[in-house]
Design a protein around this motif. Structure first.
Motif, short mmCIF file in Angstrom:
data_model
loop_
_atom_site.label_atom_id
_atom_site.label_comp_id
_atom_site.label_asym_id
_atom_site.label_seq_id
_atom_site.Cartn_x
_atom_site.Cartn_y
_atom_site.Cartn_z
N LEU A 24 0.37 2.88 6.31
CA LEU A 24 0.64 2.88 5.34
C LEU A 24 1.75 1.64 4.24
CD1 LEU A 24 1.86 7.04 4.80
CD2 LEU A 24 -0.35 5.46 3.21
N ASP A 25 2.64 1.60 5.22
CA ASP A 25 3.72 0.40 4.73
C ASP A 25 2.95 -0.96 5.65
OD1 ASP A 25 5.80 -0.71 4.60
OD2 ASP A 25 7.32 0.47 6.79
N LEU A 52 1.79 9.76 -1.34
CA LEU A 52 0.90 10.17 -0.07
C LEU A 52 -0.29 12.40 -0.50
CD1 LEU A 52 0.86 10.06 2.51
CD2 LEU A 52 2.74 11.57 3.28
N ILE A 53 -0.15 12.44 -0.99
CA ILE A 53 -1.51 13.75 -1.44
C ILE A 53 -2.36 12.74 -2.21
CG2 ILE A 53 -2.11 15.66 -2.41
CD1 ILE A 53 1.63 16.89 -2.27
N GLY A 54 -2.37 11.97 -2.89
CA GLY A 54 -2.60 11.67 -4.25
C GLY A 54 -4.37 10.68 -2.87
N LYS A 55 -3.20 9.79 -1.72
CA LYS A 55 -3.88 9.45 -1.67
C LYS A 55 -4.71 9.85 0.07
CE LYS A 55 -0.15 5.14 -1.07
NZ LYS A 55 0.04 5.22 -2.05
N ALA A 56 -4.95 10.95 0.20
CA ALA A 56 -5.29 11.62 0.89
C ALA A 56 -6.36 12.40 0.39
CB ALA A 56 -4.54 13.01 1.19
N ARG A 57 -6.12 12.23 -0.99
CA ARG A 57 -7.18 13.29 -2.26
C ARG A 57 -8.16 12.76 -2.24
NH1 ARG A 57 -3.59 16.63 -6.49
NH2 ARG A 57 -3.47 18.52 -5.42
N GLN A 58 -8.08 11.07 -2.58
CA GLN A 58 -9.21 10.09 -2.80
C GLN A 58 -9.81 9.28 -1.50
OE1 GLN A 58 -7.74 7.75 -6.50
NE2 GLN A 58 -5.85 8.38 -6.18
N ARG A 59 -9.16 9.74 -0.19
CA ARG A 59 -9.32 9.09 1.28
C ARG A 59 -10.43 10.26 1.66
NH1 ARG A 59 -10.11 3.59 1.81
NH2 ARG A 59 -11.56 4.34 3.64
N PRO A 60 -10.72 11.19 1.53
CA PRO A 60 -10.74 12.62 2.98
C PRO A 60 -11.26 12.37 4.05
CG PRO A 60 -12.00 12.43 1.14
CD PRO A 60 -11.65 11.56 0.91
N ASP A 61 -11.76 11.20 4.34
CA ASP A 61 -12.43 10.28 5.60
C ASP A 61 -11.84 9.80 6.36
OD1 ASP A 61 -12.03 8.33 3.84
OD2 ASP A 61 -12.74 6.48 4.08
N PHE A 87 0.75 -1.31 -0.35
CA PHE A 87 0.03 -0.15 0.10
C PHE A 87 0.92 1.43 0.37
CE2 PHE A 87 -3.35 3.32 2.52
CZ PHE A 87 -3.66 2.90 1.65
N LYS A 88 1.98 1.37 0.66
CA LYS A 88 3.04 2.15 0.16
C LYS A 88 3.31 3.00 -0.84
CE LYS A 88 7.31 4.06 2.59
NZ LYS A 88 8.14 3.78 3.75
N THR A 89 3.61 1.27 -1.73
CA THR A 89 4.14 1.79 -3.18
C THR A 89 3.32 1.29 -3.66
OG1 THR A 89 5.51 -0.70 -3.31
CG2 THR A 89 6.71 0.85 -1.87
N GLY A 90 2.73 0.51 -3.71
CA GLY A 90 1.32 0.73 -4.62
C GLY A 90 2.72 -1.01 -5.40
N GLY A 95 -3.12 2.77 -4.22
CA GLY A 95 -1.95 2.64 -3.65
C GLY A 95 -1.14 2.38 -4.41
N LYS A 96 -1.00 2.79 -5.12
CA LYS A 96 0.34 3.78 -6.60
C LYS A 96 0.43 5.26 -6.76
CE LYS A 96 -0.05 0.10 -9.69
NZ LYS A 96 1.35 -0.21 -9.91
N ALA A 97 -0.96 5.92 -6.27
CA ALA A 97 -0.48 7.54 -5.46
C ALA A 97 0.30 7.71 -4.67
CB ALA A 97 -2.45 7.70 -5.57
#
Length: 715
Positions: A87-88, A53-62, A8-11, A49-51
């Motif tokens: 994340l790791d 950290l900022i991308g992950k945050a945008r897709q999971r605001p919850d 999940f960290k690296t995708g 998973g491939k995004a």
């Protein structure tokens, strides 16, 4: 065994060997033969998973909101450590499989080894050779249904639940928006139900497939003749119902549905679409009925149904998740549903990455149903995997249970000491391997005996659900191992006495994770008052926050409730400050008719101690998160010590206020001191008598609430 994994960290996606999962109460162990890749859902999961950290945050605001709340509660450093741990990690993919039962512990005796079954559930029915499935997410496959077709059962149940929500009748005109795999299955189900079906999609290939699949008509969303064709199809009245099976961030499916539905018609949302509901003109003027369809059906997201195996009464809930699965399989058996033309690709598990190249667009091939095959699943037997070979140090440690708490507060602190992390045991092989790789364990396993009977392991850390603490503690003590067990020590008086017997006959040392007494704030206050011969008064206010009744801690058979599972922390802390044994306890809780509340979560407890000290514990679940969680006050000999949420502390003495140095809640200190005691062969950090009395007091608190009378506490 082989399993498809995403870091999940690296995708990164890859197939790797992990331990075979362990079977537990109310579950069924299954050898997979086929699993279905749900292209839409899994494409989205993999992309998150491939995004970065900022991308992950945008897709999971919850999740971002949870992080911000945790910063307020535990501070920035502790929160960052939790986020890094989360994340790791390694993530399982897949949720629809078919295979053969290897073993079963279902409570109804319904499944036997050798039974052909279909399985459902994210993090259960994964792309892996062996899976362990909750009993209510398993359904028997009819003899004339192939494993390939049966692997579609979860998707079929999702489609079936959408049709049920539409409450279609013979002859109804229904529009299906989104003609991917879910939409194609929905069309077949509607056809079997005697409906007239129109399909809409952005893909001409899927439009054509829908027509071949049973749709009376289908058009591309961009077709200029769409509106007039829809009007003609419905004789100008509009559709009786719309089923949205599309997955898109666009609001177009909702807006189009409102426009083409008849007055008082239904709009059913099955797929993940934007839902900006326009009140005017159509939803309001037509009095449209907007409904959500929840996954596989009734029981989804209900812990009591899915994890605890409690079925809903057949007479009152005719179609549950499991019964929807069984219905879909029956439709396959009767020939009313056909899967053959939906499967476009099949790969053996070792070539799974080729499948994901297709759904991620790296390989441009038309696709809809993609299967993974497990030809050698019956050969997967090992519950332990070697991660690395290293020179072992003197004190070798094993972990049974390694959830987020253990990964945040226990394992990192043990790792930094003069120890060898030998074996970590978790119920799922992928989680064990994830933890082992992250913290450099030598081995990962799903069998507790690989720790309990390992002669090289001298010390066992137990961080499993509460109902297994006593069992593993007893087994480890019987092997003369040192034990650090998270609270509570036991959930019943019989368990507690069994622990006592095991401890008295063992050479191992025992520690329970009462960390607060080891914080520098608590030890400083204790040092200031310990010379006083006066009784102490301890006031503890815990703004614990609301916890729904469905939470595992509230389950009396798993978590034991918050008195046994959480208030024990503060009983121990009161013992620490008073330096005396509890001898009497009384308790009162609120009385509320609100069915959502657990009255015992809002409680006032008074404990008297042998040396005349008293402790008042006010534990509350009806407060506000803006108030700090914990306030501790200790009064003695003209001095007062105060701790505010273990983020600040003060000593009031001689008409002056001294601010105390901050250290946190004592997790690091308790682990460090425990290992140091083992290395130095000193006596326990907390006497067994104190550990016993803390747990016994929590039982007596329950008795005080039940009887309305103070309870005597003695050994």
């Amino acid at each position: 065994m082989k399993q498809l994994i995403q870091n999940f960290k690296t995708g990164d996606l890859y197939v790797d060997d992990v331990p075979v999962p362990s079977i537990s109460q109310n579950t069924v162990l299954v050898e997979n033969k086929f699993s279905l890749i749900s292209a839409g859902t899994e494409r989205g999961t993999v992309k998150v998973g491939k995004a970065n950290l900022i991308g992950k945050a945008r897709q999971r605001p919850d999740l971002v909101a949870q992080v911000l709340q945790n910063v307020k509660k535990e501070g920035l450093k502790a929160t960052l450590n939790k986020v890094k741990t989360k994340l790791d990690s390694l993530k399982a993919l897949g949720y629809s499989t078919s295979g053969v039962v290897r073993a079963s512990m279902d409570s109804n005796g319904k499944f036997k080894p050798g039974d052909r079954v279909a399985c459902a559930g994210q993090d259960y029915a994964s792309h892996a050779e062996i899976v362990n499935i909750p009993q209510n997410l398993v359904a028997k496959i009819p003899d004339n249904v192939s494993f390939e077709d049966a692997s579609y059962t979860t998707l079929g149940a999702i489609a079936l639940q959408g049709v049920r929500q539409a409450e279609t009748r013979l002859g109804d005109k229904v529009c299906v928006i989104g003609l991917g795999l879910l939409g194609q299955l929905t069309i077949q189900l509607l056809k079997a139900n005697g409906c007239q079906i129109f399909g809409i999609d952005l893909s001409n290939d899927l439009v054509k497939l829908a027509q071949e699949n049973g749709a009376d008509n289908a058009l591309n969303r961009a077709d200029s003749n769409l509106k007039s064709t829809l009007s003609t199809f419905t004789d100008g009245h509009g559709f009786d119902s719309i089923i949205i099976t599309a997955a898109t961030p666009s609001n177009d499916p909702i807006e189009l549905s409102a426009e083409i539905t008849r007055k008082k018609g239904k709009v059913i949302v099955v797929g993940a679409v934007k839902m900006d509901i326009p009140r005017d003109p159509d939803f309001y003027r037509k009095e449209l009925d907007l409904r959500m369809s929840c996954s596989y059906g009734p029981g989804r997201y209900d812990i009591n149904y899915e994890e605890n195996g409690n079925d809903y009464p057949y007479a009152y809930v005719r179609y549950t998740e499991q019964r929807n699965m069984e219905t879909f399989l029956a439709l396959l058996s009767s020939g009313k549903i056909s899967i053959k033309h939906l499967t476009t690709h099949s790969f053996v598990i070792s070539e799974a990455l080729k499948a994901y190249d297709i759904i991620l667009g790296k390989t441009e091939e038309p696709h809809i149903g993609i299967l993974l095959e497990y030809p050698d699943s019956n050969k997967a037997t090992s519950q332990i995997t070697t991660i690395q070979k290293a020179q072992a140090k003197n004190n070798q440690v094993g972990f049974i249970g390694a959830g987020s708490f253990a990964q945040s507060y226990l394992i990192p602190n043990v790792k930094n000491l003069n120890t060898t992390l030998n074996t970590v045991v978790t119920s799922k092989g992928i989680s064990g391997k994830s933890v082992a790789q992250k913290f450099n364990f030598l081995k990962a396993s799903t069998n507790p005996d690989d720790v309990l009977t390992n002669k090289d392991i001298q010390t066992v850390f137990i961080a499993t659900p509460h109902n297994s603490h006593a069992k593993y503690t007893i087994n480890a003590l019987n092997e003369n191992k040192n034990v650090f067990v998270e609270k509570p020590l036991a959930m019943t008086i019989n368990e507690l006495n069994d622990v006592k017997h095991a401890y008295q006959n063992s050479t191992g040392k025992l520690m329970v994770g009462y960390n607060r007494r080891f914080s520098s704030l608590a030890t400083k206050i204790k040092d200031e008052i310990k010379s006083s011969l006066e009784p102490k008064v301890v006031n503890i206010r815990v703004n614990a926050g609301f916890l729904e009744k469905e939470h595992w801690i509230q389950n009396p058979n798993v978590g034991g409730g918050r008195i046994i599972g959480e208030i024990c922390h503060f009983v121990d802390l009161a013992q620490f400050f008073t330096g005396s044994k509890p001898v009497n306890v009384s308790a009162v809780s609120i009385n509320s008719e609100n069915a959502e509340l657990t009255p015992n979560d809002n409680i006032n407890i008074t404990i008297t101690f042998q040396n005349g000290s008293i402790a008042n514990i006010m534990y509350l679940a009806n407060g506000d998160k803006s108030l700090p969680k914990e306030l501790i006050e200790v009064f003695c000999g003209g001095k007062v010590g105060r701790i505010l949420d273990f983020r600040s502390g003060y000593l009031h003495s001689g008409n002056k206020i001294q601010k105390l140095k901050l250290s946190g809640k004592g997790h690091k200190e308790e682990v460090t001191n425990f290992i140091e005691v083992l290395n130095s062969k000193e006596s326990e950090l907390i006497s067994f008598e104190s550990l016993y009395l803390t747990t016994l007091t929590t039982f007596k608190i329950h008795d005080a609430l039940t009887t309305g009378m103070p309870q005597t506490i003695n050994l």
